[in-house]
Motif scaffolding. Structure first.
Motif, PDB file in Angstrom:
ATOM      1  N   SER A  41       0.828  -1.199   0.000  1.00  0.00           N
ATOM      2  CA  SER A  41       0.000   0.000   0.000  1.00  0.00           C
ATOM      3  C   SER A  41       0.868   1.257   0.000  1.00  0.00           C
ATOM      4  CB  SER A  41      -0.944   0.006   1.203  1.00  0.00           C
ATOM      5  OG  SER A  41      -1.682   1.206   1.240  1.00  0.00           O
ATOM      6  N   GLY A  42       1.962   1.206   0.733  1.00  0.00           N
ATOM      7  CA  GLY A  42       2.886   2.337   0.708  1.00  0.00           C
ATOM      8  C   GLY A  42       3.511   2.521  -0.662  1.00  0.00           C
ATOM      9  N   GLN A  43       4.040   1.451  -1.201  1.00  0.00           N
ATOM     10  CA  GLN A  43       4.714   1.510  -2.492  1.00  0.00           C
ATOM     11  C   GLN A  43       3.768   1.955  -3.606  1.00  0.00           C
ATOM     12  OE1 GLN A  43       7.986   0.852  -2.708  1.00  0.00           O
ATOM     13  NE2 GLN A  43       8.345   0.732  -4.889  1.00  0.00           N
ATOM     14  N   GLU A  44       2.578   1.413  -3.608  1.00  0.00           N
ATOM     15  CA  GLU A  44       1.630   1.686  -4.683  1.00  0.00           C
ATOM     16  C   GLU A  44       0.879   3.006  -4.510  1.00  0.00           C
ATOM     17  OE1 GLU A  44       0.586  -0.145  -7.577  1.00  0.00           O
ATOM     18  OE2 GLU A  44       2.520  -1.115  -7.271  1.00  0.00           O
ATOM     19  N   ALA A  45       0.555   3.370  -3.270  1.00  0.00           N
ATOM     20  CA  ALA A  45      -0.370   4.488  -3.057  1.00  0.00           C
ATOM     21  C   ALA A  45       0.075   5.461  -1.974  1.00  0.00           C
ATOM     22  CB  ALA A  45      -1.757   3.932  -2.714  1.00  0.00           C
ATOM     23  N   ASP A  46       1.292   5.311  -1.487  1.00  0.00           N
ATOM     24  CA  ASP A  46       1.794   6.167  -0.412  1.00  0.00           C
ATOM     25  C   ASP A  46       0.815   6.207   0.764  1.00  0.00           C
ATOM     26  OD1 ASP A  46       3.726   7.830   0.778  1.00  0.00           O
ATOM     27  OD2 ASP A  46       2.707   9.644   0.064  1.00  0.00           O
ATOM     28  N   PHE A  47       0.146   5.083   1.011  1.00  0.00           N
ATOM     29  CA  PHE A  47      -0.822   4.923   2.099  1.00  0.00           C
ATOM     30  C   PHE A  47      -2.006   5.890   1.988  1.00  0.00           C
ATOM     31  CE2 PHE A  47       3.250   3.845   4.444  1.00  0.00           C
ATOM     32  CZ  PHE A  47       3.055   2.481   4.431  1.00  0.00           C
TER      33      PHE A  47
END
Length: 181
Positions: A38-44
């Motif tokens: 989620s961090g990598q894809e959407a910056d949370f």
């Protein structure tokens, strides 16, 4: 990289999603991987793919905190033998028809559905989840299951930068989960 955002996603999206899936899918390894992705894809925080940071309202083809594309991850999770029944049950529990279009359209507004689909995509990989702390194993799992175009099509320098981001998000995920308990 916000630990508070990661903790909130674990509480509000991942935990309720895992309650709707078979109990064996709820492991610390899965939670760490889900948060790091989620961090990598959407910056949370992004519920749709941001293609131009100067114009964040312009939406790319991916949706949800795990950035699923309709013909990619959504299609795969709904259609793979090892995930289709759980995906249909998850959709029913979330009040979403179990078809590609409906799921895809719901992902940007339903973090629980998005987390459940992300866990099911990880479940579809034949390899066991990497141990907590195995940053490279977790990165390899992410590359196999999400097949990020920015990495695949990127220059060597871009790949190094993306791998570096992963290390940071993975560390954030581990710290957020360590502080949850």
């Amino acid at each position: 990289m916000s630990i508070d955002q990661a903790k909130a996603i674990n509480r509000s999206a991942i935990t309720p999603a895992l309650r709707l899936l078979p109990a064996r899918m709820d492991t610390l390894q899965a939670r760490v991987e889900l948060l790091a992705i989620s961090g990598q894809e959407a910056d949370f925080r992004h519920r749709w793919q941001v293609v131009d940071p100067a114009r964040p309202d312009v939406r790319g083809p991916a949706r949800g905190l795990w950035q699923f594309e309709r013909g990619g991850g959504v299609h795969g999770v709904l259609g793979q033998a090892q995930t289709t029944l759980a995906a249909k049950a998850l959709c029913q529990a979330r009040g979403v028809p179990a078809d590609e279009r409906a799921v895809y359209e719901a992902l940007a507004g339903d973090d629980v559905l998005a987390a459940g689909f992300a866990r099911l995509l990880l479940w579809s990989d034949p390899a066991p989840l990497p141990a907590v702390g195995d940053v490279n194993g977790a990165w390899q799992l992410y590359l196999r299951t999400w097949r990020p175009g920015a990495y695949t099509n990127g220059t060597p320098a871009q790949r190094v930068r993306l791998r570096g981001k992963w290390a940071g998000y993975y560390a954030t995920a581990r710290e957020a989960l360590a502080k949850e308990g």
